[in-house]
Design a protein around this motif. Structure first.
Motif, PDB file in Angstrom:
ATOM      1  N   VAL A 162       0.615  -1.242  -0.151  1.00  0.00           N
ATOM      2  CA  VAL A 162      -0.217  -0.026  -0.015  1.00  0.00           C
ATOM      3  C   VAL A 162       1.167   1.420   0.258  1.00  0.00           C
ATOM      4  O   VAL A 162       0.833   2.292  -0.376  1.00  0.00           O
ATOM      5  N   GLY A 163       1.843   1.230   0.322  1.00  0.00           N
ATOM      6  CA  GLY A 163       2.560   2.503   0.760  1.00  0.00           C
ATOM      7  C   GLY A 163       3.460   2.528   0.126  1.00  0.00           C
ATOM      8  O   GLY A 163       3.731   3.354  -0.827  1.00  0.00           O
ATOM      9  N   ALA A 164       3.605   1.758  -1.144  1.00  0.00           N
ATOM     10  CA  ALA A 164       4.827   1.393  -2.049  1.00  0.00           C
ATOM     11  C   ALA A 164       3.464   2.486  -3.198  1.00  0.00           C
ATOM     12  O   ALA A 164       4.195   3.114  -3.851  1.00  0.00           O
ATOM     13  N   LEU A 168       1.493   3.978  -2.592  1.00  0.00           N
ATOM     14  CA  LEU A 168       1.187   5.554  -2.380  1.00  0.00           C
ATOM     15  C   LEU A 168       2.500   6.400  -3.161  1.00  0.00           C
ATOM     16  O   LEU A 168       2.282   7.573  -3.120  1.00  0.00           O
ATOM     17  N   ALA A 169       3.133   6.511  -2.561  1.00  0.00           N
ATOM     18  CA  ALA A 169       4.567   6.994  -3.412  1.00  0.00           C
ATOM     19  C   ALA A 169       5.165   6.349  -4.643  1.00  0.00           C
ATOM     20  O   ALA A 169       6.086   6.647  -4.918  1.00  0.00           O
ATOM     21  N   GLY A 170       3.968   6.216  -4.995  1.00  0.00           N
ATOM     22  CA  GLY A 170       4.471   6.015  -6.902  1.00  0.00           C
ATOM     23  C   GLY A 170       4.867   5.124  -7.499  1.00  0.00           C
ATOM     24  O   GLY A 170       5.806   4.725  -8.525  1.00  0.00           O
ATOM     25  N   VAL A 180      -5.852  10.835  -4.087  1.00  0.00           N
ATOM     26  CA  VAL A 180      -4.964   9.306  -3.706  1.00  0.00           C
ATOM     27  C   VAL A 180      -5.214   8.764  -5.155  1.00  0.00           C
ATOM     28  O   VAL A 180      -5.902   8.446  -5.176  1.00  0.00           O
ATOM     29  N   SER A 181      -4.061   7.401  -5.795  1.00  0.00           N
ATOM     30  CA  SER A 181      -4.584   6.133  -5.850  1.00  0.00           C
ATOM     31  C   SER A 181      -3.861   5.529  -5.048  1.00  0.00           C
ATOM     32  O   SER A 181      -2.694   5.307  -4.441  1.00  0.00           O
TER      33      SER A 181
END
Lengths: 344, 332
Positions: B72-74, B76-78, B113-114
């Motif tokens: 999920v975090g990766a 969100l960070a592109g 966000v996606s």
């Protein structure tokens, strides 16, 4: 907020804490301004709730402003944070606009989440805030994932992850710290240990005395900071951020602090004494910082009074802005579930 | 002269989709348990680690919740993470991140966000792996707004749906069936996409419609072949996507055939069949029905180890033949 600056060489400053040399007077005054904004924001939110202007619940961090601001002082705009249910301070620390936060509280379209998230989900993606989180420890692996993406993209940014003492008893904390360490990811874990996971004390819920002790299981530094002293927090976190940027991997910083308000609106303070609360109120992080700024010749009493008054005015204007905001249309109830233009 | 189309197994087709996506987009990476030198528990990732390196084919510790959160975090960070669960059953360890975080992040943050991630979930019974390695939990996840859920039944769709899932800006759960990994089928070499949200009519008919998912599509087709010999013409719809559901294809088919059977491996009660039955009951197709709706799903039991019991726990071809025959002959 900004990069720390090189220490100014001065005989008079030789006995100063590194903190007062790492940051410019402007940065230090801005830090005080943000701490004041956090305090006033939460007092304003509490009052709005009491007056029936906003519904739902909220988790106040009054007394914890030093950790929120101290931990975010050395961050850049392109760095990420993940935050918690007690996250208003983190949001303002990372540069959010209180009036848009109030608009979110009031459930308005102008709010950071268009009124869909509320207090527990305030995020300002533009300023690198990936969001507060209603699930204890929910944001910890997310921060590690953001750090993984930073490393994959060969950026020198970091992800800073806020969580409370209670989160360190969740499996997600342990899984995430382990992976962050084995992959040497640019992430800083900032635990705000306010002594209670809702009503249960750390003494009753944790097998070790300090959250920082848990770092050794994941082969990373575990540092304890006085969470009510911005100098202590900022020095510890600045070192951890530098370490992460240089590719040396994660650090766990434990900020020992206290929330003087209850867990949430339902809290009747049955698990702690009035004396304990009063004792911690005497260690007010804002009052301490104001005294130190004057003692270190960085700000005058008049300047501090002006910062405080400006925060009051900004919060009052923010509440007015939010009250006059736009209510979402019931026709838009499912808006935002899926990205438009794709099957959904 | 057209060359005969190339055949690949379902597992090879998935691997080809992963390689195609990683070749085309540097942001795409895969993570999971034993997907590196081991090649994955079902040899889906195979040798990909040698081709793309350990940074893009990442072995994780046995930490499903943490790994799901990292995805999920990766995202969100592109980055564009693809997380393999070794068994779909293990996604239960990661439900917090799937249900509370991945599915809701976009909505909670006001659509700003996606979360473009893909989770691959090997599922289903028939391997003798017993109750904790054989479940069909797709209806659980299909119940969560914010997720998309697909279930490819052929090698062709396994590749095309996975590529569509990787393109998609929202989280997509891909339920693969373990018994299908070795199944062969025609798979074009180009990077085609099978659209999410579109069912496929696998066989046309006029007496009854079977809506089936995953391996049940093949059992339904076998049943339809036998029934055709008796003069019963069954239309078989491969649902392919559970969320978003292709309601139009189902409604049109039932209006034509006037009878509906739902065949799926997940537990019958409160499952996919209930949703499709209700869809018909609420639609214009209801007035066309000439018989009650039939649901053939898994029994209300964990999957047993004993092979006879294991087969008895989920729909099998003879049972589908008998029940659909009864449906058409007015015996239900």
């Amino acid at each position: 907020m900004a990069k720390p600056v090189a220490a100014a060489k001065s005989e008079a400053a030789s006995n100063q804490r590194p903190f007062y040399k790492q940051f410019t007077p402007e940065q230090l005054k801005e830090a005080l301004r943000r701490m004041c904004l956090i305090r006033r924001f939460e007092e304003g939110a509490e009052e709005a709730y009491m007056r029936g202007l906003i519904h739902g619940t909220m988790h106040l961090s009054i007394g914890q402003e030093a950790s929120a601001v101290g931990a975010t002082m050395a961050l850049r705009k392109t760095d990420y944070i993940t935050s918690t249910h007690r996250g208003h301070g983190h949001c303002i620390g990372k540069g959010a606009d209180p009036k848009l936060m109030f608009a979110e509280f009031f459930g308005k379209e102008e709010g950071y989440c268009r009124g869909r998230g509320g207090s527990m989900h305030i995020a300002d993606v533009e300023s690198g805030n990936l969001g507060a989180n209603g699930i204890v420890a929910g944001g910890i692996p997310i921060a590690v994932g953001a750090a993984l993406a930073i490393k994959q993209q060969k950026r020198d940014d970091v992800a800073l992850c806020f969580f409370g003492d209670g989160a360190t008893n969740e499996g997600a904390f342990h899984e995430a710290l382990n992976m962050a360490s084995i992959w040497k990811l640019p992430v800083v874990f900032v635990c705000e240990n306010n002594k209670y996971g809702m009503s249960v004390s750390t003494e009753r819920s944790m097998a070790v005395a300090n959250v920082a002790d848990r770092a050794s299981a994941y082969n990373m530094p575990g540092v304890i900071a006085d969470g009510n002293r911005i100098e202590d927090v900022a020095e510890a976190v600045t070192t951890a951020i530098a370490r992460a940027r240089e590719g040396q991997g994660p650090t766990l910083v434990e900020c020992k602090t206290y929330r003087t308000r209850g867990h949430s609106r339902s809290d009747r303070n049955r698990y702690r004494t009035k004396e304990e609360i009063e004792e911690w109120k005497l260690r007010d992080p804002i009052g301490h910082f104001e005294t130190e700024l004057v003692a270190n010749g960085i700000a005058t009493a008049d300047e501090i009074a002006a910062i405080s008054a400006a925060a009051d005015a900004e919060i009052a204007a923010g509440i007015d802005f939010a009250r006059n905001g736009t209510d979402p249309s019931p026709n838009d109830v499912t808006r935002g579930v899926y990205t438009p233009g794709n099957p959904s | 002269m057209n060359a005969p189309l190339r055949e690949l197994t379902y597992a090879q087709a998935i691997q080809e989709a992963l390689a195609t996506a990683m070749e085309a987009d540097k942001r795409v990476f895969i993570m999971g348990e034993d997907i590196g030198v081991y090649g994955g528990a079902f040899q889906v990732t195979g040798d990909l680690v040698h081709r793309f390196g350990e940074d893009r084919v990442m072995d994780t510790p046995i930490s499903e919740l943490g790994a799901a959160g990292i995805a999920v975090g990766a995202a969100l960070a592109g980055s564009r993470p693809i997380l393999e669960f070794q068994f779909s059953d293990f996604a239960t360890l990661a439900m917090e991140q799937i249900v509370n975080q991945a599915a809701k992040m976009r909505f909670m943050l006001g659509g700003k966000v996606s979360v473009p991630l893909v989770m691959r979930l090997p599922s289903g019974s028939g391997t003798g792996a017993a109750a904790q390695h054989s479940q069909s939990l797709e209806a659980w996840l299909a119940h969560v707004p914010g997720l998309k859920v697909v279930q490819p039944s052929t090698p062709h769709d396994a590749k095309g749906l996975l590529l569509a899932a990787i393109d998609d800006p929202d989280p997509v759960m891909v339920f693969e069936h373990k018994l299908l990994y070795k199944m062969k089928g025609e798979v074009p070499e180009d990077a085609y996409r099978v659209p999410i949200g579109k069912a496929a009519v696998r066989r046309e008919g006029r007496h009854a419609t079977i809506v089936a998912t995953s391996i049940m599509v093949h059992r339904a087709l076998e049943a339809a072949e036998v029934l055709a010999g008796e003069g019963i013409e069954v239309e078989v719809i491969d649902l392919r996507t559970l969320r978003p559901l292709d309601t139009a294809t189902i409604i049109e088919s039932v209006k034509k055939t006037t009878r509906l059977a739902c065949v799926y491996e997940g537990v019958k009660t409160l499952g996919i069949g209930a949703e499709i039955s209700a869809l018909i009951a609420e639609s214009e197709a209801f007035d066309y029905l000439d018989a009650p709706i039939l649901r053939l799903g898994g029994v209300d039991s964990p999957i047993p180890y004993n092979p006879v019991l294991e087969k008895a726990a989920v729909p099998q071809t003879p049972g589908i033949i008998e029940q659909v025959r009864n449906l058409v002959k007015g015996r239900i």
